[in-house]
Design a protein around this motif. Structure first.
Motif, PDB file in Angstrom:
ATOM      1  N   MET A  40       0.834  -1.201   0.000  1.00 50.54           N
ATOM      2  CA  MET A  40       0.000   0.000   0.000  1.00 50.54           C
ATOM      3  C   MET A  40       0.869   1.251   0.000  1.00 50.54           C
ATOM      4  N   ASP A  41       0.368   2.289  -0.659  1.00 51.62           N
ATOM      5  CA  ASP A  41       1.100   3.539  -0.754  1.00 51.62           C
ATOM      6  C   ASP A  41       0.344   4.620   0.025  1.00 51.62           C
ATOM      7  N   ILE A  42       0.249   4.448   1.346  1.00 53.02           N
ATOM      8  CA  ILE A  42      -0.381   5.446   2.195  1.00 53.02           C
ATOM      9  C   ILE A  42       0.667   6.493   2.547  1.00 53.02           C
ATOM     10  N   THR A  43       0.315   7.756   2.412  1.00 55.04           N
ATOM     11  CA  THR A  43       1.280   8.828   2.628  1.00 55.04           C
ATOM     12  C   THR A  43       1.703   8.902   4.092  1.00 55.04           C
ATOM     13  N   GLU A  44       2.871   9.453   4.317  1.00 54.86           N
ATOM     14  CA  GLU A  44       3.362   9.612   5.682  1.00 54.86           C
ATOM     15  C   GLU A  44       2.448  10.541   6.483  1.00 54.86           C
ATOM     16  N   ALA A  45       1.920  11.563   5.821  1.00 51.74           N
ATOM     17  CA  ALA A  45       1.023  12.486   6.506  1.00 51.74           C
ATOM     18  C   ALA A  45      -0.237  11.767   6.978  1.00 51.74           C
ATOM     19  N   ALA A  46      -0.801  10.909   6.125  1.00 50.58           N
ATOM     20  CA  ALA A  46      -1.997  10.151   6.499  1.00 50.58           C
ATOM     21  C   ALA A  46      -1.687   9.183   7.632  1.00 50.58           C
ATOM     22  N   LYS A  47      -0.538   8.547   7.579  1.00 50.06           N
ATOM     23  CA  LYS A  47      -0.148   7.607   8.639  1.00 50.06           C
ATOM     24  C   LYS A  47       0.000   8.330   9.975  1.00 50.06           C
ATOM     25  N   LYS A  48       0.642   9.498   9.948  1.00 52.05           N
ATOM     26  CA  LYS A  48       0.855  10.248  11.182  1.00 52.05           C
ATOM     27  C   LYS A  48      -0.471  10.732  11.776  1.00 52.05           C
ATOM     28  N   TYR A  49      -1.362  11.193  10.913  1.00 53.13           N
ATOM     29  CA  TYR A  49      -2.649  11.674  11.417  1.00 53.13           C
ATOM     30  C   TYR A  49      -3.457  10.517  11.988  1.00 53.13           C
ATOM     31  N   HIS A  50      -3.452   9.395  11.297  1.00 48.57           N
ATOM     32  CA  HIS A  50      -4.171   8.212  11.769  1.00 48.57           C
ATOM     33  C   HIS A  50      -3.620   7.761  13.119  1.00 48.57           C
TER      34      HIS A  50
ATOM     35  N   ASP B 123      -8.938  -5.098   2.656  1.00 48.48           N
ATOM     36  CA  ASP B 123      -9.292  -4.149   1.598  1.00 48.48           C
ATOM     37  C   ASP B 123      -8.184  -3.109   1.419  1.00 48.48           C
ATOM     38  N   PRO B 124      -6.993  -3.548   1.077  1.00 49.27           N
ATOM     39  CA  PRO B 124      -5.856  -2.624   1.043  1.00 49.27           C
ATOM     40  C   PRO B 124      -5.988  -1.508   0.022  1.00 49.27           C
ATOM     41  N   GLU B 125      -6.543  -1.788  -1.149  1.00 50.76           N
ATOM     42  CA  GLU B 125      -6.676  -0.733  -2.156  1.00 50.76           C
ATOM     43  C   GLU B 125      -7.649   0.354  -1.693  1.00 50.76           C
ATOM     44  N   PHE B 126      -8.736  -0.082  -1.081  1.00 47.89           N
ATOM     45  CA  PHE B 126      -9.713   0.882  -0.580  1.00 47.89           C
ATOM     46  C   PHE B 126      -9.093   1.749   0.504  1.00 47.89           C
ATOM     47  N   ILE B 127      -8.432   1.125   1.480  1.00 50.36           N
ATOM     48  CA  ILE B 127      -7.863   1.867   2.599  1.00 50.36           C
ATOM     49  C   ILE B 127      -6.795   2.836   2.116  1.00 50.36           C
ATOM     50  N   GLU B 128      -6.027   2.446   1.130  1.00 52.84           N
ATOM     51  CA  GLU B 128      -5.014   3.350   0.580  1.00 52.84           C
ATOM     52  C   GLU B 128      -5.650   4.643   0.106  1.00 52.84           C
ATOM     53  N   ARG B 129      -6.710   4.532  -0.688  1.00 51.65           N
ATOM     54  CA  ARG B 129      -7.353   5.730  -1.230  1.00 51.65           C
ATOM     55  C   ARG B 129      -8.133   6.484  -0.158  1.00 51.65           C
ATOM     56  N   PHE B 130      -8.849   5.761   0.726  1.00 53.26           N
ATOM     57  CA  PHE B 130      -9.642   6.459   1.737  1.00 53.26           C
ATOM     58  C   PHE B 130      -8.752   7.189   2.719  1.00 53.26           C
ATOM     59  N   ASP B 131      -7.738   6.520   3.250  1.00 51.83           N
ATOM     60  CA  ASP B 131      -6.873   7.162   4.238  1.00 51.83           C
ATOM     61  C   ASP B 131      -6.120   8.344   3.643  1.00 51.83           C
TER      62      ASP B 131
END
Length: 251
Positions: free
Chosen positions: A1-11, A26-34
């Motif tokens: 998954m390519d979740i941004t660092e900003a999204a990871k930090k906020y989460h 649901d990795p593809e969904f979570i990538e886009r939603f997060d």
């Protein structure tokens, strides 16, 4: 998954140490939603985290998103929403959604607070009695909407006039007069309750105007709508934006 660092930090700030099961299923969904909800959206404007999550809790009640409400409640507490404030959000929603739709949210809130070691009941926040609630509610209506509301409680056809009296005594006298939230916060969450449930656009427009009177300006309400969009979707968000624009055009 390519979740941004900003999204990871906020989460991580919202849910310290939490690992989502949907990242596995649901990795593809979570990538886009997060990336959207927790990076793109939260960095769109400067709405503070505490106000953001108060609005999100309110729209989730409005749209009946009980599972997401349960998920977001710990994040709200982590971002500084107090147990009293969370209770006041749920209590006030009864006037706009009815107990039939709100009871599950009150039960979830009690369960989460109890599990977190919060002793219930919380300190009382009422400032009125059954004898003073009507007068205090009328004053709250005047403070929010203007002097034209002074006699509104006894207006309308005789057969339905009691509902306007209930609006003053119950909706405003029982809830808006409580401590825990100020009038600006109460009008913000009311706007969220209304637009999130749909079909209440006339009332949402009226309460957008009330927000303006109290200092929650057009820019502020657009920020609220924007930050809640991932949780409520585009149609009702666009309807809310139309209500804000209509109210602004008349102000």
């Amino acid at each position: 998954m390519d979740i941004t660092e900003a999204a990871k930090k906020y989460h991580e700030r919202m849910f310290p140490g939490y690992e989502s099961k949907l990242e596995v299923t649901d990795p593809e969904f979570i990538e886009r939603f997060d990336n959207f909800a927790f990076d793109e959206v939260v960095h769109q404007d400067d709405l503070d985290d505490r106000t953001r999550v108060m609005a999100i809790l309110s729209v989730l009640i409005g749209c009946q998103g009980i599972d997401e409400f349960k998920a977001m409640l710990p994040a709200a507490l982590n971002f500084g929403v107090t147990p009293v404030e969370a209770k006041e959000i749920v209590y006030q929603s009864v006037a706009y959604l009815g107990i039939g739709r709100v009871l599950p949210f009150l039960n979830v809130l009690n369960d989460v607070l109890t599990a977190g070691g919060v002793e219930l009941p919380l300190p009382g926040q009422a400032t009125t009695t059954m004898e003073t609630r009507l007068e205090a509610g009328i004053q709250a209506q005047v403070d929010i909407f203007g002097e034209s509301m002074q006699e509104f409680w006894k207006s309308g056809p005789e057969e339905s006039r009691h509902i306007n009296q209930w609006l003053a005594a119950n909706c405003f006298g029982d809830y808006y007069t409580r401590k825990g939230l100020d009038l600006k916060q109460r009008e913000m969450i009311t706007f969220c309750f209304l637009y999130a449930q749909g079909g209440c656009e006339p009332q949402a427009t009226s309460h957008a105007a009330a927000n303006f009177r109290l200092g929650n300006d057009k820019e502020f309400l657009i920020k609220v709508i924007s930050q809640c969009l991932p949780f409520i979707g585009y149609p009702r968000s666009l309807n809310a934006l139309r209500c804000v624009n209509e109210a602004a055009a008349k102000s």
